[in-house]
Each structure stands twice: as structure tokens, then as C-alpha cells.
Design a protein around this motif. Structure first.
Motif, PDB file in Angstrom:
ATOM      1  N   CYS A   1       0.761  -1.221   0.000  1.00 14.04           N
ATOM      2  CA  CYS A   1      -0.046  -0.068   0.076  1.00 14.04           C
ATOM      3  C   CYS A   1       0.922   1.241   0.101  1.00 14.04           C
ATOM      4  CB  CYS A   1      -0.840  -0.012   1.154  1.00 14.04           C
ATOM      5  SG  CYS A   1      -2.143   1.382   1.066  1.00 14.04           S
TER       6      CYS A   1
ATOM      7  N   CYS B   1       0.562   6.983   7.276  1.00 20.17           N
ATOM      8  CA  CYS B   1      -0.047   5.901   7.989  1.00 20.17           C
ATOM      9  C   CYS B   1       0.792   5.343   9.243  1.00 20.17           C
ATOM     10  CB  CYS B   1      -0.958   4.747   7.291  1.00 20.17           C
ATOM     11  SG  CYS B   1      -2.021   5.307   5.898  1.00 20.17           S
TER      12      CYS B   1
ATOM     13  N   CYS C   1      -0.269   1.887  10.887  1.00 15.08           N
ATOM     14  CA  CYS C   1      -0.731   0.814  10.061  1.00 15.08           C
ATOM     15  C   CYS C   1      -0.277  -0.593  10.546  1.00 15.08           C
ATOM     16  CB  CYS C   1      -0.481   1.103   8.588  1.00 15.08           C
ATOM     17  SG  CYS C   1      -0.953  -0.370   7.481  1.00 15.08           S
TER      18      CYS C   1
HETATM   19  S1  SF4 Z   1      -3.480   1.934   7.183  1.00 15.83           S
HETATM   20 FE1  SF4 Z   1      -2.079   0.627   5.986  1.00 15.83          FE
HETATM   21  S2  SF4 Z   1      -3.343  -0.535   4.542  1.00 15.83           S
HETATM   22 FE2  SF4 Z   1      -4.638   1.329   5.167  1.00 15.83          FE
HETATM   23  S3  SF4 Z   1      -4.167   2.889   3.854  1.00 15.83           S
HETATM   24 FE3  SF4 Z   1      -2.701   3.189   5.448  1.00 15.83          FE
HETATM   25  S4  SF4 Z   1      -0.553   2.173   4.564  1.00 15.83           S
HETATM   26 FE4  SF4 Z   1      -2.534   1.589   3.411  1.00 15.83          FE
END
Ligand code: SF4
Length: 290
Positions: free
Chosen positions: A31, A43, A46
């Protein structure tokens, strides 16, 4: 950007934080929202960056993405099989739990759109499309076709653009996500505002902004929602990140209370859910989706 072919599209889901779903679906592996820009990590909370899918890669999470070029074809075959067996209505599918189906690569590959086309032909009991990207608006036509079979869950962790920029520099702006929520909601699509995980915010205006833009809101925190009572968030360095950015007081198990109260006052109790379990009762059909 790499491509690969897959043998299966729907991954069986059992237990875990999506325990009422039967399957997950990831059109991509990796991602790009997770990449680092300058000193800011996309993120940073994450959890996928700590899973085997990320740990066994040579490049850091966010720096690689693989497009599953045949995923929609395989999905269509799997859905056809369920249709023949009369089990389409039992499917509760979460797209996606380990990638964002509308990250930048989707503009080029259109794999998510192709999956939605398969779902239009073979509607499951429930499809939840989880994203943080306004690119989802490209597919409003298909989402409208899916009607009651689909919910869009759009992540919006804060209404404070400065917080968004500092905590999640790769994510779309607050304004663009509010516009996306509005467009989806006005188009008659069932839409969840996923304040997940909640970041520092201004509760009253946040609740006011969401009131006319979502079917319901779910509030999830770095303590309730990480599946380990905050231990995962600690391991990901969230406490030190909050402190380094000057928001240390917000790293607290009760920090969500003012927002939750404001949301319940504006939206009503029925439209507000607290904790990650909110994802599990989406659609209001935990056991009766057939
Ligand atoms: S939380 Fe992780 S999976 Fe979700 S958009 Fe962000 S990087 Fe991508």
C-alpha cells in the motif's frame, strides 16, 4: 510497480478483528499510502507493516505495491461458483484489510473497479469497501448498482488539516475526504465515516461536518482498536510520535470521549458506534445477511 497473478481472490476470514466477515479481498499487495515522505511516515499506525506480508519484503512498507492483474477474473469465477451453490447471500466481504483498494495504482490498473463489476453481476450478502481515497468516487455508478449490498467505509481520522498533514502526510486532505463522503452520501450510497484510528481533532465541528455526510460513524482508537489493548500501538511508536508532534495529551485511552459525545448528540446514538467492533456490525446484519 509489479504485477502478479493469483489463484484465489477471496481469502477466507475466521476470527480476528473482522470476525463477522466471511472473506477479505485485496486487489493489491502492499500500500503506497504507507510510504515515508521526508521525515513523515504515511499511516504510521498501520499494523500491516508488522505482518509477514511486509516483514518478508526487502523494501519498507509503502515502497512497493503489487497489482493482482487477474484478481477480478478469479473473483468472478468464485462468485459464479457461490451463485451456483446458492451461497452468494451468505458472503460478507471486506475489501480491503491489508491494502487500500483505491490507492494511486488503481487509477492505472482499475482492478477494484473490475471487482465491483463482478459484484454487480453477483451481489454478495454484504460488501464493505474500505478506503481513505476520494478515488472511490470514480465508481459511484457501480456502488449505486450494488445498493443495499454495499457499504463504503471512508477513513477520516481527524478534521484538523494540520494534524492530517503531520500524522498522515501521504493521505488525502481532510477537505477532499469530506467532499467524498458528501458525494457518496448524496448519491444514496450507504457510507460509514471511519474515524479510525482517531487522531487529535476538534470534536464539535467534526461531528457537525459528519452529520450530513454519512449514514453512520465509527470511532476507533489506538487503544481499543489495535487488537492488543494498545500494545500494538506502543510497539509502532505511537506514544513517542504523539509526544514528538506536540500532541502527547491526546495519547490517552479516554481521548475519544468528547468526540464520541459530540457525535452522539449530532447524529444520534443509532448512527454512532465505538470501537473496532463497529466494523463488524456494519450493515446491521451480523447474522441475517442471506
Ligand atoms: S492504514 Fe495501511 S493499508 Fe490502510 S491505507 Fe494506510 S498504509 Fe494502506
Amino acid at each position: 510497480m509489479n504485477t502478479k497473478t493469483v489463484k484465489t481472490a477471496l481469502n477466507r476470514q475466521s476470527g480476528g478483528y473482522l470476525h463477522t466477515f466471511t472473506h477479505t479481498l485485496q486487489p493489491y499487495t502492499g500500500c503506497a499510502f504507507g510510504k515515508t515522505i521526508g521525515t513523515g511516515q504515511g499511516c504510521p499506525y498501520c499494523y500491516v507493516r508488522r505482518l509477514p506480508v511486509a516483514l518478508f519484503k526487502a523494501q519498507p512498507w509503502g515502497e512497493w505495491v503489487e497489482a493482482k492483474e487477474n484478481v477480478a477474473l478469479v473473483l468472478r469465477r468464485e462468485l459464479q461458483r457461490h451463485a451456483q451453490q446458492g451461497t452468494l447471500g451468505t458472503l460478507r466481504i471486506f475489501m480491503s484489510s491489508a491494502t487500500d483498494p483505491y490507492q494511486g495504482a488503481e487509477s492505472r490498473f482499475k482492478l477494484t473497479r473490475a471487482c465491483l463489476e463482478a459484484f454487480v453481476d453477483y451481489p454478495p450478502g454484504l460488501l464493505v469497501v474500505q478506503t481513505r481515497s476520494p478515488l472511490v468516487l470514480r465508481d459511484v455508478d457501480l456502488l449505486q448498482h450494488l445498493g443495499r449490498h454495499v457499504w463504503v467505509s471512508l477513513t477520516i481520522e481527524t478534521n484538523d488539516e494540520e494534524v492530517r498533514r503531520r500524522f498522515t502526510p501521504t493521505s488525502p486532505t481532510v477537505a477532499s475526504r469530506l467532499r467524498a463522503l458528501q458525494t457518496l452520501y448524496d448519491a444514496g450510497i450507504q457510507v460509514q465515516a471511519a474515524i479510525s484510528p482517531m487522531l487529535p481533532n476538534v470534536p464539535e465541528p467534526f461531528a457537525e461536518a459528519l452529520n450530513s455526510r454519512c449514514t453512520r460513524a465509527v470511532v476507533d482508537t489506538l487503544f481499543e482498536g489495535d487488537g492488543a489493548h494498545g500494545k500494538r500501538s506502543e510497539a509502532l511508536g505511537m506514544r513517542s510520535l504523539f509526544e514528538r508532534l506536540g500532541y502527547g495529551a491526546w495519547y490517552h485511552p479516554a481521548a475519544h470521549v468528547p468526540l464520541l459525545r459530540a457525535l452522539r448528540e449530532r447524529l444520534g446514538e443509532d448512527r454512532v458506534v465505538f470501537s473496532q467492533d463497529g466494523f463488524n456490525d456494519i450493515g446491521g446484519c451480523r447474522d441475517d445477511c442471506v
